[in-house]
Design a protein around this motif. Structure first.
Motif, PDB file in Angstrom:
ATOM      1  N   SER A 458     -10.615   6.674 -87.882  1.00  0.00           N
ATOM      2  CA  SER A 458      -9.968   5.391 -87.597  1.00  0.00           C
ATOM      3  C   SER A 458      -9.137   5.415 -86.313  1.00  0.00           C
ATOM      4  CB  SER A 458      -9.066   5.009 -88.778  1.00  0.00           C
ATOM      5  OG  SER A 458      -8.050   5.997 -88.970  1.00  0.00           O
ATOM      6  N   VAL A 459      -9.163   6.516 -85.592  1.00  0.00           N
ATOM      7  CA  VAL A 459      -8.391   6.637 -84.352  1.00  0.00           C
ATOM      8  C   VAL A 459      -9.113   5.895 -83.227  1.00  0.00           C
ATOM      9  CG1 VAL A 459      -7.481   8.245 -82.636  1.00  0.00           C
ATOM     10  CG2 VAL A 459      -7.417   8.836 -85.059  1.00  0.00           C
ATOM     11  N   GLN A 460      -8.340   5.170 -82.445  1.00  0.00           N
ATOM     12  CA  GLN A 460      -8.869   4.500 -81.265  1.00  0.00           C
ATOM     13  C   GLN A 460      -8.091   4.955 -80.032  1.00  0.00           C
ATOM     14  OE1 GLN A 460      -9.229   0.266 -81.598  1.00  0.00           O
ATOM     15  NE2 GLN A 460     -10.679   0.371 -83.308  1.00  0.00           N
ATOM     16  N   TYR A 461      -8.756   4.831 -78.879  1.00  0.00           N
ATOM     17  CA  TYR A 461      -8.148   5.271 -77.618  1.00  0.00           C
ATOM     18  C   TYR A 461      -8.117   4.115 -76.625  1.00  0.00           C
ATOM     19  CZ  TYR A 461      -8.741  10.046 -79.313  1.00  0.00           C
ATOM     20  OH  TYR A 461      -8.675  11.196 -80.061  1.00  0.00           O
ATOM     21  N   LYS A 462      -7.055   4.176 -75.748  1.00  0.00           N
ATOM     22  CA  LYS A 462      -6.948   3.190 -74.674  1.00  0.00           C
ATOM     23  C   LYS A 462      -6.575   3.915 -73.385  1.00  0.00           C
ATOM     24  CE  LYS A 462      -5.281  -1.449 -73.761  1.00  0.00           C
ATOM     25  NZ  LYS A 462      -4.520  -2.600 -74.288  1.00  0.00           N
ATOM     26  N   PHE A 463      -7.268   3.548 -72.306  1.00  0.00           N
ATOM     27  CA  PHE A 463      -7.021   4.193 -71.011  1.00  0.00           C
ATOM     28  C   PHE A 463      -5.634   3.787 -70.481  1.00  0.00           C
ATOM     29  CE2 PHE A 463      -7.106   4.044 -66.354  1.00  0.00           C
ATOM     30  CZ  PHE A 463      -7.513   5.326 -66.035  1.00  0.00           C
ATOM     31  N   LEU A 464      -4.864   4.788 -70.006  1.00  0.00           N
ATOM     32  CA  LEU A 464      -3.542   4.510 -69.458  1.00  0.00           C
ATOM     33  C   LEU A 464      -3.539   4.524 -67.933  1.00  0.00           C
ATOM     34  CD1 LEU A 464      -1.235   6.619 -71.834  1.00  0.00           C
ATOM     35  CD2 LEU A 464      -1.690   4.153 -71.885  1.00  0.00           C
ATOM     36  N   TYR A 465      -3.963   5.625 -67.316  1.00  0.00           N
ATOM     37  CA  TYR A 465      -3.936   5.774 -65.854  1.00  0.00           C
ATOM     38  C   TYR A 465      -4.712   7.025 -65.472  1.00  0.00           C
ATOM     39  CZ  TYR A 465      -0.028   8.670 -67.496  1.00  0.00           C
ATOM     40  OH  TYR A 465       0.741   9.564 -68.189  1.00  0.00           O
ATOM     41  N   TRP A 466      -4.817   7.252 -64.164  1.00  0.00           N
ATOM     42  CA  TRP A 466      -5.412   8.475 -63.637  1.00  0.00           C
ATOM     43  C   TRP A 466      -4.303   9.445 -63.254  1.00  0.00           C
ATOM     44  CZ3 TRP A 466     -10.464   8.670 -64.366  1.00  0.00           C
ATOM     45  CH2 TRP A 466     -11.220   7.496 -64.319  1.00  0.00           C
ATOM     46  N   ARG A 467      -4.500  10.699 -63.614  1.00  0.00           N
ATOM     47  CA  ARG A 467      -3.560  11.750 -63.222  1.00  0.00           C
ATOM     48  C   ARG A 467      -4.189  12.500 -62.042  1.00  0.00           C
ATOM     49  NH1 ARG A 467       1.810  12.842 -63.377  1.00  0.00           N
ATOM     50  NH2 ARG A 467       2.234  15.088 -63.522  1.00  0.00           N
ATOM     51  N   LEU A 468      -3.559  12.373 -60.828  1.00  0.00           N
ATOM     52  CA  LEU A 468      -4.119  12.950 -59.612  1.00  0.00           C
ATOM     53  C   LEU A 468      -3.589  14.362 -59.398  1.00  0.00           C
ATOM     54  CD1 LEU A 468      -5.634  12.899 -56.916  1.00  0.00           C
ATOM     55  CD2 LEU A 468      -3.682  11.663 -55.929  1.00  0.00           C
ATOM     56  N   ASN A 469      -4.515  15.329 -59.458  1.00  0.00           N
ATOM     57  CA  ASN A 469      -4.178  16.739 -59.211  1.00  0.00           C
ATOM     58  C   ASN A 469      -2.986  17.198 -60.042  1.00  0.00           C
ATOM     59  OD1 ASN A 469      -6.275  16.931 -57.377  1.00  0.00           O
ATOM     60  ND2 ASN A 469      -4.967  16.466 -55.612  1.00  0.00           N
ATOM     61  N   ASP A 470      -2.839  16.574 -61.234  1.00  0.00           N
ATOM     62  CA  ASP A 470      -1.775  16.925 -62.180  1.00  0.00           C
ATOM     63  C   ASP A 470      -0.385  16.758 -61.562  1.00  0.00           C
ATOM     64  OD1 ASP A 470      -1.028  17.594 -64.743  1.00  0.00           O
ATOM     65  OD2 ASP A 470      -0.874  19.739 -64.301  1.00  0.00           O
ATOM     66  N   LYS A 471      -0.247  15.805 -60.623  1.00  0.00           N
ATOM     67  CA  LYS A 471       1.037  15.599 -59.951  1.00  0.00           C
ATOM     68  C   LYS A 471       1.480  14.132 -59.945  1.00  0.00           C
ATOM     69  CE  LYS A 471       0.528  19.484 -56.718  1.00  0.00           C
ATOM     70  NZ  LYS A 471       0.440  19.887 -55.290  1.00  0.00           N
ATOM     71  N   VAL A 472       0.530  13.230 -59.757  1.00  0.00           N
ATOM     72  CA  VAL A 472       0.871  11.821 -59.542  1.00  0.00           C
ATOM     73  C   VAL A 472       0.040  10.945 -60.466  1.00  0.00           C
ATOM     74  CG1 VAL A 472       1.001   9.949 -57.843  1.00  0.00           C
ATOM     75  CG2 VAL A 472       1.388  12.313 -57.121  1.00  0.00           C
ATOM     76  N   ASN A 473       0.669   9.903 -61.002  1.00  0.00           N
ATOM     77  CA  ASN A 473      -0.052   8.915 -61.810  1.00  0.00           C
ATOM     78  C   ASN A 473      -0.470   7.755 -60.906  1.00  0.00           C
ATOM     79  OD1 ASN A 473       0.548  10.507 -64.039  1.00  0.00           O
ATOM     80  ND2 ASN A 473       2.322   9.269 -64.620  1.00  0.00           N
ATOM     81  N   VAL A 474      -1.744   7.408 -60.929  1.00  0.00           N
ATOM     82  CA  VAL A 474      -2.243   6.270 -60.159  1.00  0.00           C
ATOM     83  C   VAL A 474      -3.070   5.390 -61.088  1.00  0.00           C
ATOM     84  CG1 VAL A 474      -2.235   7.417 -57.923  1.00  0.00           C
ATOM     85  CG2 VAL A 474      -4.215   7.655 -59.391  1.00  0.00           C
ATOM     86  N   PHE A 475      -3.112   4.087 -60.754  1.00  0.00           N
ATOM     87  CA  PHE A 475      -3.748   3.121 -61.639  1.00  0.00           C
ATOM     88  C   PHE A 475      -4.991   2.533 -60.973  1.00  0.00           C
ATOM     89  CE2 PHE A 475       0.655   3.439 -62.860  1.00  0.00           C
ATOM     90  CZ  PHE A 475       0.605   3.455 -64.246  1.00  0.00           C
ATOM     91  N   PRO A 476      -5.911   2.045 -61.784  1.00  0.00           N
ATOM     92  CA  PRO A 476      -7.101   1.388 -61.220  1.00  0.00           C
ATOM     93  C   PRO A 476      -6.694   0.262 -60.262  1.00  0.00           C
ATOM     94  CG  PRO A 476      -7.401   1.761 -63.561  1.00  0.00           C
ATOM     95  CD  PRO A 476      -5.976   2.116 -63.254  1.00  0.00           C
ATOM     96  N   GLY A 477      -7.362   0.181 -59.097  1.00  0.00           N
ATOM     97  CA  GLY A 477      -7.042  -0.823 -58.094  1.00  0.00           C
ATOM     98  C   GLY A 477      -5.897  -0.440 -57.178  1.00  0.00           C
ATOM     99  N   GLY A 478      -5.262   0.712 -57.457  1.00  0.00           N
ATOM    100  CA  GLY A 478      -4.152   1.141 -56.603  1.00  0.00           C
ATOM    101  C   GLY A 478      -4.641   1.832 -55.338  1.00  0.00           C
ATOM    102  N   GLN A 479      -3.711   2.385 -54.583  1.00  0.00           N
ATOM    103  CA  GLN A 479      -4.040   3.066 -53.337  1.00  0.00           C
ATOM    104  C   GLN A 479      -3.422   4.452 -53.323  1.00  0.00           C
ATOM    105  OE1 GLN A 479      -2.658   0.239 -50.302  1.00  0.00           O
ATOM    106  NE2 GLN A 479      -4.797  -0.206 -49.807  1.00  0.00           N
ATOM    107  N   TRP A 480      -4.049   5.308 -52.560  1.00  0.00           N
ATOM    108  CA  TRP A 480      -3.575   6.682 -52.437  1.00  0.00           C
ATOM    109  C   TRP A 480      -3.923   7.167 -51.040  1.00  0.00           C
ATOM    110  CZ3 TRP A 480      -7.572  10.403 -52.073  1.00  0.00           C
ATOM    111  CH2 TRP A 480      -7.125  11.727 -51.926  1.00  0.00           C
ATOM    112  N   ARG A 481      -3.010   7.893 -50.399  1.00  0.00           N
ATOM    113  CA  ARG A 481      -3.222   8.358 -49.030  1.00  0.00           C
ATOM    114  C   ARG A 481      -3.941   9.700 -49.038  1.00  0.00           C
ATOM    115  NH1 ARG A 481      -1.374   6.227 -44.598  1.00  0.00           N
ATOM    116  NH2 ARG A 481       0.195   5.007 -45.729  1.00  0.00           N
ATOM    117  N   THR A 482      -5.002   9.786 -48.268  1.00  0.00           N
ATOM    118  CA  THR A 482      -5.811  10.995 -48.234  1.00  0.00           C
ATOM    119  C   THR A 482      -5.082  12.117 -47.492  1.00  0.00           C
ATOM    120  OG1 THR A 482      -6.895  10.435 -46.148  1.00  0.00           O
ATOM    121  CG2 THR A 482      -7.886   9.589 -48.175  1.00  0.00           C
TER     122      THR A 482
END
Length: 681
Positions: A458-482
């Motif tokens: 009965s467990v359900q999951y919901k996406f929260l965010y992306w964890r970048l290199n285990d340092k920064v949280n980024v969200f869909p549609g966001g931006q990140w500097r290369t």
């Protein structure tokens, strides 16, 4: 006799008299007062005779005029050529002596006491001088007056010549010369040498010396520096004012050539001419270039050419002339070789280079093949500081090198975040990609992954965010500097889980917020457990104030406890700042809920609520008394079930509790209705 002479005689006399008192006093003690006075008189008489012998009539003490000595004349000169001191004496005693025949000493003296003297009869008041300078000036005066024998038939007329910087600056000693009428005189020069005037222009970068004039504005008589005036025309003192002309500068630039220094800049009066200098020899030029043999007003050679050894007329603006650079004569055997800059290739032309095509006006096409380099993408070729692409056309008139340009690549990897051994199905994952590691912003895909369990739980999951290199949280549609180096960036999905059988989902709706974000997008609450209402997070809404969160029935304030009974969406409640008013209630009880806040148009009358029945008093025996604007109030401002008028903005009322019924009291306002006296205390 001059004042200085009289003062000197008196000083000698008084000192000697004092010294003679000693022997005459001794004589008076031994031989009597009469004899001592007689001896003293004899000694004083001898003193006067000795002074006449030591200081003969031919020696005259000179007066100082503005720091410069008047040269003493010989006692053997005829009366009409008497020295300056005698002239001064005559001028001071004879009213028949013409004014223009008075010497420099009298002119200066008169100028300081007589305001009616003309400008040419006074000296420059700010011309500094020392005794040493005065000696130099005296020497100059003697040298410049070798022919100073002009006479009006009775005596020589001596006048003074001084110099004025005329708003410029002086860093030396001002000349202060003497000259006889009709005598020969050499006009002073400006410079840094001995005997020169150390004058500089008011603005040395824009002005230059342009001669002397007897008027500051240049409307008088003009003289050039070093000019010899054979017959000095002025019988009175004269001031020569420096004249300053507008000037500009011509500077020279070798335009990248090395091995020699550029010619010295030329500074001169606007309208005057300078000679364009020759081009330095043995210059070293960049690439296959050389000098065109001329100077040009623009660095790229598209301006006006100026030929060496020709004249150039200075304009009102400064100018820089650049050495004109042109390509060396074309080389029929020119070769373009390729520097792969760490890359590799199998292409023959890239390995061996290409030769120029004379028949095609020396034009060649760059190879279409590109080199490869691990972790990099090829960006083109640099030839003589310009960038060219594969298959591009290039004019090859001399041998040169094409260098490969590489851009580091950053690998983008999206990972589903499942634990090892999980069989859950994740869909909607973005594809991995490669981007240039150039430090620019990278747009993260806006698609949101979904996760479904496959084990029947009965467990359900919901996406929260992306964890970048285990340092920064980024969200869909966001931006990140290369990055700017070759690297790999790992975006790992982070999931929240909840159990359909034991938890409720709380979602948050910002209800038109114009900025910021809610404290949660959603969260999970165990069934039957309370959830503490959060604040607004960073939410803002233009023209409105945040009130709280509403489940559709009750508006909850920050800190309230809310126990959901189903999956619920809490929406932000806003009060319009200009047209609405809101009142919020905080009972300050030990336990229990707060009354719901009330919002309405400004001026609306509401009925204040009592504390909810589920409230527990803050202390045993206490009962609810009313509401106050001050959180720490002990007496209410308002009472339950009474009217309250909404005012603009959000107002918070705090519960006031009293110790017991026996202490319960109220305030009574009495209107004396015009009666005299005072109410009882």
């Amino acid at each position: 006799m001059t004042f200085l002479e009289v003062a000197t005689y008196q000083a000698i006399f008084f000192v000697s008299t004092t010294l003679f008192e000693i022997p005459t006093g001794v004589i008076g003690d031994k031989f009597g007062k009469v004899n001592s006075l007689l001896i003293g008189s004899i000694l004083l008489t001898l003193l006067v005779l000795m002074m006449n012998i030591l200081i003969p009539p031919g020696i005259v003490f000179s007066d100082e005029i503005n720091g410069s000595d008047v040269p003493a004349a010989s006692s053997e000169l005829p009366k009409d050529q008497a020295n300056a001191s005698d002239t001064t004496s005559d001028a001071s005693t004879s009213s028949e002596l013409p004014k223009d025949q008075s010497n420099a000493s009298d002119t200066t003296s008169d100028a300081s006491t007589n305001p009616d003297l003309s400008k040419n009869q006074t000296n420059v008041s700010d011309a500094p001088s020392t005794s040493e300078d005065a000696s130099d000036k005296k020497g100059d005066a003697i040298q410049n007056n070798t022919d100073a024998s002009a006479s009006n038939g009775e005596e020589t007329i001596i006048s003074r010549v001084t110099y004025n910087a005329n708003a410029g600056r002086n860093s030396g000693v001002v000349k202060n010369d003497q000259i006889a009428l009709n005598g020969s005189y050499t006009i002073g020069t400006i410079g840094t040498g001995t005997g020169e005037l150390h004058f500089t222009a008011p603005d040395p970068s824009k002005q230059i010396f342009n001669g002397w004039n007897t008027d500051p504005n240049g409307s008088g008589d003009s003289y050039s520096a070093g000019q010899v005036v054979s017959s000095w025309p002025y019988s009175t003192d004269t001031i020569l004012y420096a004249q300053w002309a507008d000037a500009t500068n011509v500077s020279y630039n070798l335009n990248g050539a090395t091995g020699q220094s550029a010619p010295t800049s030329q500074f001169g009066e606007v309208g005057s001419q300078v000679t364009i200098p020759k081009i330095p020899e043995n210059l070293v030029f960049k690439g296959n270039t050389t000098s065109a043999g001329v100077w040009n007003s623009k660095a790229d050679g598209t301006g006006t050419d100026y030929v060496p050894n020709t004249s150039y007329t200075l304009t009102s603006s400064n100018i820089t002339l650049y050495l004109k650079i042109v390509a060396s004569p074309a080389d029929a055997n020119a070769t373009l070789t390729f520097d792969l800059n760490g890359g590799d290739t199998s292409d023959t032309d890239l390995k061996n280079g290409v030769k120029t095509d004379v028949a095609n006006d020396y034009k060649v096409n760059l190879p279409s093949q590109v080199p490869i380099k691990s972790g990099y993408t090829f960006k083109g070729w640099t030839i003589n500081s310009k960038t060219y692409q594969p298959s591009g056309e290039f004019t090859l008139i001399y041998s040169t090198i094409a260098k490969a340009i590489w851009m580091p690549i950053q690998t983008i990897s999206f990972e589903n975040g499942l634990l090892e051994g999980s069989t859950d199905l994740v869909t909607g994952m973005p594809d991995g990609t490669f981007v240039e590691a150039n430090g620019n912003l990278y747009n993260i895909p806006d698609n949101v992954p979904e996760r479904k369990v496959t084990d029947g739980s009965s467990v359900q999951y919901k996406f929260l965010y992306w964890r970048l290199n285990d340092k920064v949280n980024v969200f869909p549609g966001g931006q990140w500097r290369t990055n700017t180096v070759v690297s790999t960036s790992h975006f790992v999905a982070v999931w929240s889980s909840f159990d359909l059988n034991s938890q409720w989902t709380l979602s948050f709706n910002t209800d038109g917020a114009t900025g910021g974000s809610a404290p949660y997008e959603y969260t999970y609450v165990d069934k039957g457990k309370p959830f503490i209402i959060p604040g607004r997070g960073s939410l803002t809404k233009s023209g409105a104030s945040f009130v709280g969160w509403s489940d559709g029935e009750t508006t909850y304030s920050e800190g309230d406890a809310f126990t959901p009974t189903k999956n619920t969406t809490l929406s932000a409640v806003w009060s319009q700042d200009e047209t609405q008013g809101t009142v919020k209630f905080v009972t300050q009880s030990k336990a229990g809920s707060n009354p719901t806040s009330q919002t309405g148009e400004t001026g609306t009358v509401i009925t204040l609520p009592d504390a909810p029945q589920n409230n527990t008093a803050p202390e045993d025996g206490y009962i609810f008394w009313g509401w106050a604007k001050n959180k720490n109030a002990t007496i209410p401002d308002y009472y339950a079930n009474k009217s309250y008028t909404l005012s603009k903005g959000v107002t918070t009322l705090y519960g006031v509790w009293t110790g017991s019924l026996t202490n319960y009291w109220t305030q009574i306002k009495v209107n004396v209705n015009g009666a005299d006296g005072s109410l009882p205390s």
